[in-house]
Design a protein around this motif. Sequence first.
Motif, PDB file in Angstrom:
ATOM      1  N   HIS A 218       0.792  -1.232   0.000  1.00 57.83           N
ATOM      2  CA  HIS A 218       0.000   0.000   0.000  1.00 57.83           C
ATOM      3  C   HIS A 218       0.829   1.289   0.000  1.00 57.83           C
ATOM      4  O   HIS A 218       0.481   2.223  -0.723  1.00 57.83           O
ATOM      5  N   PRO A 219       1.911   1.391   0.764  1.00 59.60           N
ATOM      6  CA  PRO A 219       2.711   2.623   0.668  1.00 59.60           C
ATOM      7  C   PRO A 219       3.280   2.833  -0.740  1.00 59.60           C
ATOM      8  O   PRO A 219       3.262   3.945  -1.268  1.00 59.60           O
ATOM      9  N   GLU A 220       3.754   1.762  -1.355  1.00 53.11           N
ATOM     10  CA  GLU A 220       4.277   1.858  -2.723  1.00 53.11           C
ATOM     11  C   GLU A 220       3.159   2.215  -3.700  1.00 53.11           C
ATOM     12  O   GLU A 220       3.340   3.013  -4.613  1.00 53.11           O
ATOM     13  N   GLY A 221       1.989   1.627  -3.475  1.00 53.60           N
ATOM     14  CA  GLY A 221       0.833   1.942  -4.316  1.00 53.60           C
ATOM     15  C   GLY A 221       0.430   3.397  -4.218  1.00 53.60           C
ATOM     16  O   GLY A 221       0.057   4.025  -5.212  1.00 53.60           O
ATOM     17  N   MET A 222       0.525   3.954  -3.018  1.00 54.49           N
ATOM     18  CA  MET A 222       0.188   5.367  -2.849  1.00 54.49           C
ATOM     19  C   MET A 222       1.196   6.258  -3.568  1.00 54.49           C
ATOM     20  O   MET A 222       0.817   7.273  -4.158  1.00 54.49           O
ATOM     21  N   LEU A 223       2.469   5.879  -3.543  1.00 57.28           N
ATOM     22  CA  LEU A 223       3.472   6.652  -4.279  1.00 57.28           C
ATOM     23  C   LEU A 223       3.201   6.596  -5.785  1.00 57.28           C
ATOM     24  O   LEU A 223       3.353   7.599  -6.490  1.00 57.28           O
ATOM     25  N   LEU A 224       2.791   5.435  -6.257  1.00 60.36           N
ATOM     26  CA  LEU A 224       2.454   5.302  -7.677  1.00 60.36           C
ATOM     27  C   LEU A 224       1.219   6.125  -8.026  1.00 60.36           C
ATOM     28  O   LEU A 224       1.163   6.752  -9.084  1.00 60.36           O
ATOM     29  N   ARG A 225       0.225   6.127  -7.154  1.00 63.95           N
ATOM     30  CA  ARG A 225      -0.979   6.950  -7.379  1.00 63.95           C
ATOM     31  C   ARG A 225      -0.612   8.436  -7.408  1.00 63.95           C
ATOM     32  O   ARG A 225      -1.142   9.203  -8.201  1.00 63.95           O
ATOM     33  N   GLU A 226       0.299   8.829  -6.523  1.00 67.95           N
ATOM     34  CA  GLU A 226       0.747  10.226  -6.501  1.00 67.95           C
ATOM     35  C   GLU A 226       1.446  10.589  -7.815  1.00 67.95           C
ATOM     36  O   GLU A 226       1.193  11.642  -8.397  1.00 67.95           O
ATOM     37  N   LYS A 227       2.313   9.699  -8.278  1.00 70.15           N
ATOM     38  CA  LYS A 227       3.017   9.918  -9.542  1.00 70.15           C
ATOM     39  C   LYS A 227       2.018   9.993 -10.699  1.00 70.15           C
ATOM     40  O   LYS A 227       2.134  10.845 -11.572  1.00 70.15           O
ATOM     41  N   ARG A 228       1.009   9.110 -10.690  1.00 66.91           N
ATOM     42  CA  ARG A 228       0.008   9.122 -11.758  1.00 66.91           C
ATOM     43  C   ARG A 228      -0.801  10.416 -11.715  1.00 66.91           C
ATOM     44  O   ARG A 228      -1.148  10.970 -12.754  1.00 66.91           O
ATOM     45  N   SER A 229      -1.112  10.910 -10.517  1.00 66.20           N
ATOM     46  CA  SER A 229      -1.842  12.187 -10.404  1.00 66.20           C
ATOM     47  C   SER A 229      -1.068  13.320 -11.060  1.00 66.20           C
ATOM     48  O   SER A 229      -1.645  14.159 -11.751  1.00 66.20           O
ATOM     49  N   ALA A 230       0.239  13.339 -10.844  1.00 68.66           N
ATOM     50  CA  ALA A 230       1.069  14.384 -11.451  1.00 68.66           C
ATOM     51  C   ALA A 230       1.073  14.267 -12.975  1.00 68.66           C
ATOM     52  O   ALA A 230       0.990  15.282 -13.680  1.00 68.66           O
ATOM     53  N   ILE A 231       1.130  13.053 -13.486  1.00 71.20           N
ATOM     54  CA  ILE A 231       1.132  12.844 -14.942  1.00 71.20           C
ATOM     55  C   ILE A 231      -0.202  13.279 -15.539  1.00 71.20           C
ATOM     56  O   ILE A 231      -0.243  13.972 -16.563  1.00 71.20           O
ATOM     57  N   LEU A 232      -1.308  12.880 -14.893  1.00 70.52           N
ATOM     58  CA  LEU A 232      -2.629  13.259 -15.392  1.00 70.52           C
ATOM     59  C   LEU A 232      -2.848  14.768 -15.289  1.00 70.52           C
ATOM     60  O   LEU A 232      -3.460  15.380 -16.180  1.00 70.52           O
ATOM     61  N   ALA A 233      -2.342  15.395 -14.234  1.00 72.74           N
ATOM     62  CA  ALA A 233      -2.446  16.851 -14.099  1.00 72.74           C
ATOM     63  C   ALA A 233      -1.664  17.552 -15.209  1.00 72.74           C
ATOM     64  O   ALA A 233      -2.120  18.573 -15.749  1.00 72.74           O
ATOM     65  N   ASP A 234      -0.498  17.001 -15.567  1.00 74.59           N
ATOM     66  CA  ASP A 234       0.263  17.557 -16.696  1.00 74.59           C
ATOM     67  C   ASP A 234      -0.541  17.463 -17.990  1.00 74.59           C
ATOM     68  O   ASP A 234      -0.543  18.391 -18.799  1.00 74.59           O
ATOM     69  N   ASN A 235      -1.199  16.325 -18.187  1.00 77.28           N
ATOM     70  CA  ASN A 235      -2.019  16.167 -19.384  1.00 77.28           C
ATOM     71  C   ASN A 235      -3.131  17.211 -19.435  1.00 77.28           C
ATOM     72  O   ASN A 235      -3.362  17.832 -20.474  1.00 77.28           O
ATOM     73  N   ILE A 236      -3.805  17.401 -18.319  1.00 77.21           N
ATOM     74  CA  ILE A 236      -4.896  18.376 -18.262  1.00 77.21           C
ATOM     75  C   ILE A 236      -4.360  19.785 -18.497  1.00 77.21           C
ATOM     76  O   ILE A 236      -4.950  20.573 -19.242  1.00 77.21           O
ATOM     77  N   ALA A 237      -3.223  20.102 -17.894  1.00 78.71           N
ATOM     78  CA  ALA A 237      -2.639  21.439 -18.050  1.00 78.71           C
ATOM     79  C   ALA A 237      -2.205  21.708 -19.486  1.00 78.71           C
ATOM     80  O   ALA A 237      -2.197  22.857 -19.931  1.00 78.71           O
ATOM     81  N   ASN A 238      -1.860  20.663 -20.225  1.00 82.99           N
ATOM     82  CA  ASN A 238      -1.384  20.825 -21.597  1.00 82.99           C
ATOM     83  C   ASN A 238      -2.431  20.451 -22.640  1.00 82.99           C
ATOM     84  O   ASN A 238      -2.090  20.144 -23.781  1.00 82.99           O
ATOM     85  N   ALA A 239      -3.698  20.489 -22.264  1.00 83.62           N
ATOM     86  CA  ALA A 239      -4.770  20.109 -23.186  1.00 83.62           C
ATOM     87  C   ALA A 239      -4.807  20.997 -24.424  1.00 83.62           C
ATOM     88  O   ALA A 239      -5.246  20.555 -25.487  1.00 83.62           O
ATOM     89  N   ASP A 240      -4.363  22.231 -24.322  1.00 84.14           N
ATOM     90  CA  ASP A 240      -4.382  23.156 -25.457  1.00 84.14           C
ATOM     91  C   ASP A 240      -3.004  23.405 -26.048  1.00 84.14           C
ATOM     92  O   ASP A 240      -2.849  24.283 -26.894  1.00 84.14           O
ATOM     93  N   THR A 241      -2.000  22.652 -25.610  1.00 83.33           N
ATOM     94  CA  THR A 241      -0.644  22.835 -26.118  1.00 83.33           C
ATOM     95  C   THR A 241      -0.474  22.064 -27.422  1.00 83.33           C
ATOM     96  O   THR A 241      -0.628  20.841 -27.443  1.00 83.33           O
ATOM     97  N   PRO A 242      -0.180  22.760 -28.514  1.00 84.05           N
ATOM     98  CA  PRO A 242      -0.001  22.058 -29.794  1.00 84.05           C
ATOM     99  C   PRO A 242       1.147  21.049 -29.725  1.00 84.05           C
ATOM    100  O   PRO A 242       2.208  21.327 -29.183  1.00 84.05           O
ATOM    101  N   GLY A 243       0.879  19.852 -30.231  1.00 90.13           N
ATOM    102  CA  GLY A 243       1.893  18.816 -30.292  1.00 90.13           C
ATOM    103  C   GLY A 243       2.097  18.026 -29.011  1.00 90.13           C
ATOM    104  O   GLY A 243       2.911  17.107 -28.992  1.00 90.13           O
ATOM    105  N   TYR A 244       1.393  18.362 -27.936  1.00 93.45           N
ATOM    106  CA  TYR A 244       1.571  17.638 -26.681  1.00 93.45           C
ATOM    107  C   TYR A 244       0.940  16.259 -26.798  1.00 93.45           C
ATOM    108  O   TYR A 244      -0.173  16.095 -27.269  1.00 93.45           O
ATOM    109  N   LYS A 245       1.663  15.247 -26.339  1.00 89.89           N
ATOM    110  CA  LYS A 245       1.178  13.866 -26.354  1.00 89.89           C
ATOM    111  C   LYS A 245       0.837  13.437 -24.936  1.00 89.89           C
ATOM    112  O   LYS A 245       1.665  13.536 -24.023  1.00 89.89           O
ATOM    113  N   ALA A 246      -0.385  12.956 -24.757  1.00 92.89           N
ATOM    114  CA  ALA A 246      -0.846  12.521 -23.435  1.00 92.89           C
ATOM    115  C   ALA A 246      -0.063  11.300 -22.972  1.00 92.89           C
ATOM    116  O   ALA A 246       0.255  10.409 -23.761  1.00 92.89           O
ATOM    117  N   LYS A 247       0.249  11.281 -21.670  1.00 96.43           N
ATOM    118  CA  LYS A 247       0.984  10.178 -21.058  1.00 96.43           C
ATOM    119  C   LYS A 247       0.145   9.582 -19.938  1.00 96.43           C
ATOM    120  O   LYS A 247      -0.781  10.212 -19.438  1.00 96.43           O
TER     121      LYS A 247
END
Length: 132
Positions: free
Chosen positions: A12-41
């Motif tokens: 569970h602690p490792e899983g929470m770190l992975l969830r935190e990392k995934r949140s950051a990746i998804l937040a980057d995707n949302i922040a770059n929704a209007d950036t030309p050429g950005y590829k979702a990760k």
Amino acid sequence: MAISFEKAFGLHPEGMLLREKRSAILADNIANADTPGYKAKDLDFGTALANAQSRQSSSISRTHEKHFQISTDMQQEVKFRNVEQTDTGDGNSVDIHRERNAFSQNSMEYQASLNFLNSKISGLKKAVGGQS
């Protein structure tokens, strides 16, 4: 008798770190929704958790303070997401609705893990305190 937190908490602690990392990746995707050429990760959570479990089961420890500490790099589990929408002409592959849904789902799963760990900690506190 010592309490083994690794045995008590499992992955569970490792899983929470992975969830935190995934949140950051998804937040980057949302922040770059209007950036030309950005590829979702996205983070391949299943692969990342399996890798974490294999690292935990091998449990390599340092036997001397001058030995190198093994670092875990999650970059290999981060992949570009397959495009499910038609190209808008700017090369951006972010589907804002999919990203928001994934972010909400990830947030709920993070909260569930947090609740589980809180109940485990509460149980351990009762055991140490001698309460039933």
